[in-house]
Design an enzyme around this catalytic site. Sequence first.
Site, PDB file in Angstrom:
ATOM      1  N   HIS A 147       0.845  -1.208   0.000  1.00 51.61           N
ATOM      2  CA  HIS A 147       0.000   0.000   0.000  1.00 51.61           C
ATOM      3  C   HIS A 147       0.874   1.250   0.000  1.00 51.61           C
ATOM      4  CE1 HIS A 147      -3.190  -2.795   1.267  1.00 51.61           C
ATOM      5  NE2 HIS A 147      -4.037  -1.880   0.794  1.00 51.61           N
ATOM      6  N   LYS A 151      -0.261   4.749   4.668  1.00 58.14           N
ATOM      7  CA  LYS A 151      -1.201   3.832   5.338  1.00 58.14           C
ATOM      8  C   LYS A 151      -0.747   3.598   6.772  1.00 58.14           C
ATOM      9  CE  LYS A 151      -3.667  -0.548   4.913  1.00 58.14           C
ATOM     10  NZ  LYS A 151      -4.950   0.053   5.282  1.00 58.14           N
TER      11      LYS A 151
HETATM   12  P1  NAD Z   1      -6.782   9.440   4.970  1.00 60.78           P
HETATM   13  O1  NAD Z   1      -5.786   9.584   6.064  1.00 60.78           O
HETATM   14  O2  NAD Z   1      -6.474  10.021   3.638  1.00 60.78           O
HETATM   15  O3  NAD Z   1      -8.185  10.051   5.427  1.00 60.78           O
HETATM   16  C1  NAD Z   1      -8.748   9.782   6.674  1.00 60.78           C
HETATM   17  C2  NAD Z   1      -9.768  10.867   6.987  1.00 60.78           C
HETATM   18  O4  NAD Z   1     -10.380  10.555   8.234  1.00 60.78           O
HETATM   19  C3  NAD Z   1      -9.135  12.256   7.131  1.00 60.78           C
HETATM   20  O5  NAD Z   1     -10.028  13.213   6.601  1.00 60.78           O
HETATM   21  C4  NAD Z   1      -9.014  12.398   8.653  1.00 60.78           C
HETATM   22  O6  NAD Z   1      -9.072  13.767   9.075  1.00 60.78           O
HETATM   23  C5  NAD Z   1     -10.258  11.650   9.109  1.00 60.78           C
HETATM   24  N1  NAD Z   1     -10.094  11.158  10.484  1.00 60.78           N
HETATM   25  C6  NAD Z   1      -9.181  10.278  10.944  1.00 60.78           C
HETATM   26  N2  NAD Z   1      -9.315  10.135  12.271  1.00 60.78           N
HETATM   27  C7  NAD Z   1     -10.332  10.945  12.649  1.00 60.78           C
HETATM   28  C8  NAD Z   1     -10.939  11.251  13.893  1.00 60.78           C
HETATM   29  N3  NAD Z   1     -10.522  10.700  15.043  1.00 60.78           N
HETATM   30  N4  NAD Z   1     -12.002  12.106  13.896  1.00 60.78           N
HETATM   31  C9  NAD Z   1     -12.439  12.662  12.760  1.00 60.78           C
HETATM   32  N5  NAD Z   1     -11.875  12.438  11.539  1.00 60.78           N
HETATM   33  C10 NAD Z   1     -10.844  11.577  11.499  1.00 60.78           C
HETATM   34  O7  NAD Z   1      -7.057   7.878   4.878  1.00 60.78           O
HETATM   35  P2  NAD Z   1      -7.730   7.081   3.659  1.00 60.78           P
HETATM   36  O8  NAD Z   1      -6.670   6.585   2.731  1.00 60.78           O
HETATM   37  O9  NAD Z   1      -8.860   7.870   3.110  1.00 60.78           O
HETATM   38  O10 NAD Z   1      -8.281   5.802   4.432  1.00 60.78           O
HETATM   39  C11 NAD Z   1      -9.249   5.916   5.454  1.00 60.78           C
HETATM   40  C12 NAD Z   1      -9.587   4.524   5.985  1.00 60.78           C
HETATM   41  O11 NAD Z   1     -10.192   3.755   4.956  1.00 60.78           O
HETATM   42  C13 NAD Z   1      -8.358   3.717   6.432  1.00 60.78           C
HETATM   43  O12 NAD Z   1      -8.722   2.959   7.571  1.00 60.78           O
HETATM   44  C14 NAD Z   1      -8.086   2.802   5.254  1.00 60.78           C
HETATM   45  O13 NAD Z   1      -7.403   1.618   5.589  1.00 60.78           O
HETATM   46  C15 NAD Z   1      -9.508   2.517   4.820  1.00 60.78           C
HETATM   47  N6  NAD Z   1      -9.664   2.070   3.425  1.00 60.78           N
HETATM   48  C16 NAD Z   1     -10.584   1.083   3.225  1.00 60.78           C
HETATM   49  C17 NAD Z   1     -10.855   0.644   1.950  1.00 60.78           C
HETATM   50  C18 NAD Z   1     -11.929  -0.403   1.750  1.00 60.78           C
HETATM   51  O14 NAD Z   1     -12.225  -0.768   0.590  1.00 60.78           O
HETATM   52  N7  NAD Z   1     -12.548  -0.883   2.820  1.00 60.78           N
HETATM   53  C19 NAD Z   1     -10.183   1.199   0.851  1.00 60.78           C
HETATM   54  C20 NAD Z   1      -9.244   2.210   1.090  1.00 60.78           C
HETATM   55  C21 NAD Z   1      -9.010   2.651   2.388  1.00 60.78           C
END
Ligand code: NAD
Length: 253
Positions: A147, A151
Site C-alpha cells: 500500500h 497507510k
Molecule cells: P486518509 O488519512 O487520507 O483520510 C482519513 C480521513 O479521516 C481524514 O479526513 C481524517 O481527518 C479523518 N479522520 C481520521 N481520524 C479521525 C478522527 N478521530 N475524527 C475525525 N476524523 C478523522 O485515509 P484514507 O486513505 O482515506 O483511508 C481511510 C480509511 O479507509 C483507512 O482505515 C483505510 O485503511 C480505509 N480504506 C478502506 C478501503 C476499503 O475498501 N474498505 C479502501 C481504502 C481505504
Amino acid sequence: MTVSIGVTGATGRMGGEVLAAAADRDDLSVAFAVSRSPGESVEGVAVEDAADFADLLASHDPDVVVDFTGPASCIEYASACAEAGVAFVTGTTGLSEGGFDALRESASEVPVLYASNFSRGIAALRRAVREAVPALDGYDIELTETHHNAKRDAPSGTALTLLDDIDDVRGESPRVHGREGEAPRSDGEVGVHARRAGDIAGEHEVLLAGNHESLSLTHRAGSRGVFAAGALDAAAWLADRDAGWYDFTEVLE
Ligand code: NAD
C-alpha cells in the site's frame, strides 16, 4: 428513490473519492460531508465540522452515512448513527476487537455494513483463495500486501480478511509477520508481509507453493475509485434494510 448520504473523512483520500463517485450517480445524493479539518469544499461539496456530526444527522436526516476515517472516529460516528436511526457503511480498517464489538452494538439499532475491501476483484480473490487452499493441502502459504506510504495499519484489513478466510478453510494457522535472522519456516505457518511505498492503492498476493509448483493469486487496485464505487453500491443497498450486521458479499449477491 434517491438515497441521501452523509460522508465522513471528506478531506481524506477515500472521502474525496466517495464524493467524486457520488457526483456521477443519480441514485444517490450527498446530504452533507464532514471532516475534522473543515472549511474547504471537496468535489463541490462544502465540508462541515465533524464536531457537529450529531446535529448534521438531525438536520439533514440522511439515509446512510459512508465512513472512511480512523478506528476511533468510525466507532463514534456509528454510535451517533445508531442514536439517530441512520444506516452506517464503513470501510475503515485497523479496528481492534473491542472496536468491532462497539460497531456490532450499533448494528443492534441500525443497519451496519463493514467491509475491509469494497472491490469486486477482492471478493473474487477471496472465493479463489477459499477454493485453492483446500485443493492444495500442505502447500506453504505466504501473503504479501502493498500500500501507499501513508497507510497507518499493518497488515491491511484486507490481508486480515484473507488470513481469516485461510483459517476458515484449513483451521487456525500461526501467522509469522516478516522474517529476520535465523528464521526457518515451520510447517503450517502463514507468512505475512506488508510493504509501504509511493501511492499504491492496494495490492494483495496469496502465494501457495509445494510439490514443485506454485500458484500466485494476485489482486491490484488501479485506483481508489474502485473502493468508493463499491461503498456507494453498499450504501444504496443498505438504505432500506433492517437493523443488523451486513457484509459486502451480500451486496454483490
Ligand atoms: P486518509 O488519512 O487520507 O483520510 C482519513 C480521513 O479521516 C481524514 O479526513 C481524517 O481527518 C479523518 N479522520 C481520521 N481520524 C479521525 C478522527 N478521530 N475524527 C475525525 N476524523 C478523522 O485515509 P484514507 O486513505 O482515506 O483511508 C481511510 C480509511 O479507509 C483507512 O482505515 C483505510 O485503511 C480505509 N480504506 C478502506 C478501503 C476499503 O475498501 N474498505 C479502501 C481504502 C481505504
